[in-house]
Design a protein around this motif. Structure first.
Motif, mmCIF file in Angstrom:
data_model
loop_
_atom_site.group_PDB
_atom_site.id
_atom_site.type_symbol
_atom_site.label_atom_id
_atom_site.label_comp_id
_atom_site.label_asym_id
_atom_site.label_seq_id
_atom_site.Cartn_x
_atom_site.Cartn_y
_atom_site.Cartn_z
ATOM 1 N N ASP A 1 0.855 -1.178 0.000
ATOM 2 C CA ASP A 1 0.000 0.000 0.000
ATOM 3 C C ASP A 1 0.900 1.241 0.000
ATOM 4 O O ASP A 1 1.699 1.423 0.924
ATOM 5 N N VAL A 2 0.800 2.067 -1.034
ATOM 6 C CA VAL A 2 1.676 3.244 -1.131
ATOM 7 C C VAL A 2 1.434 4.236 0.005
ATOM 8 O O VAL A 2 2.265 5.112 0.243
ATOM 9 N N GLN A 3 0.332 4.097 0.712
ATOM 10 C CA GLN A 3 0.019 4.999 1.825
ATOM 11 C C GLN A 3 0.466 4.451 3.178
ATOM 12 O O GLN A 3 0.369 5.142 4.180
ATOM 13 N N ARG A 4 0.911 3.200 3.196
ATOM 14 C CA ARG A 4 1.328 2.579 4.458
ATOM 15 C C ARG A 4 2.743 2.038 4.314
ATOM 16 O O ARG A 4 2.947 0.952 3.765
ATOM 17 N N ALA B 1 -5.032 7.506 -4.728
ATOM 18 C CA ALA B 1 -4.966 8.462 -3.625
ATOM 19 C C ALA B 1 -3.842 9.485 -3.819
ATOM 20 O O ALA B 1 -3.927 10.598 -3.312
ATOM 21 N N ASP B 2 -2.808 9.088 -4.550
ATOM 22 C CA ASP B 2 -1.675 9.987 -4.759
ATOM 23 C C ASP B 2 -0.940 9.572 -6.027
ATOM 24 O O ASP B 2 -0.045 8.730 -6.002
ATOM 25 N N MET B 3 -1.308 10.174 -7.158
ATOM 26 C CA MET B 3 -0.715 9.818 -8.451
ATOM 27 C C MET B 3 0.781 10.135 -8.513
ATOM 28 O O MET B 3 1.491 9.586 -9.343
ATOM 29 N N LYS B 4 1.281 10.989 -7.624
ATOM 30 C CA LYS B 4 2.714 11.287 -7.602
ATOM 31 C C LYS B 4 3.537 10.036 -7.280
ATOM 32 O O LYS B 4 4.714 9.968 -7.610
#
Length: 138
Positions: free
Chosen positions: A17-20, A52-55
């Motif tokens: 998960d790119v957010q975790r 959630a965050d294309m960057k």
């Protein structure tokens, strides 16, 4: 994880998960364990939740590069690259299954062949024990 997770696996999709950040850090542990039980199967790394965050798609993830693994940026929520990921994973798995030289795969194939031979040998036993009517068409 346990060896049974990998039983008869022909490919692996490792998702973080790119957010975790903790899920990214766990890749190393998961990969080490995977290679202990299935040293040769193809493995794909997936960076999920890019919606959630294309960057994040511009970011370099060293884990995939370090092990020369393909890296896919996906969003399970909106479907971005999901079909491509699974099509590629299936293609790699089928190719691996047909071309594997892994010792454990050869052992498993022999066991499956042995099991099929045993089942074929059991058919005459059923006929001998009065099960003939279940084998013939009515």
């Amino acid at each position: 994880m346990h060896a049974s997770y990998y039983h008869k696996a022909h490919a692996c999709i490792m998702v973080f998960d790119v957010q975790r950040k903790v899920t990214y850090k766990n890749l190393s542990t998961w990969y080490t364990e995977l290679r202990e039980f299935r040293p040769e199967i193809p493995c794909i790394v997936v960076a999920n939740k890019i919606d959630a965050d294309m960057k994040m798609t511009q970011k370099s993830f060293n884990f995939a590069r370090k092990f020369s693994l393909p890296l896919y940026f996906v969003s399970a929520a909106d479907g971005t690259n999901v079909v491509k990921l699974f099509n590629d994973a299936i293609r790699l798995a089928v190719s691996y299954k047909h071309n594997s030289r892994d010792f454990m795969d050869e052992v498993l194939q022999e066991l499956e062949n042995f099991d099929l031979e045993q089942k074929e040998d059991d058919v005459p036993d059923q006929v001998q024990h009065g099960s003939l009517e279940s084998l013939s068409p009515s």
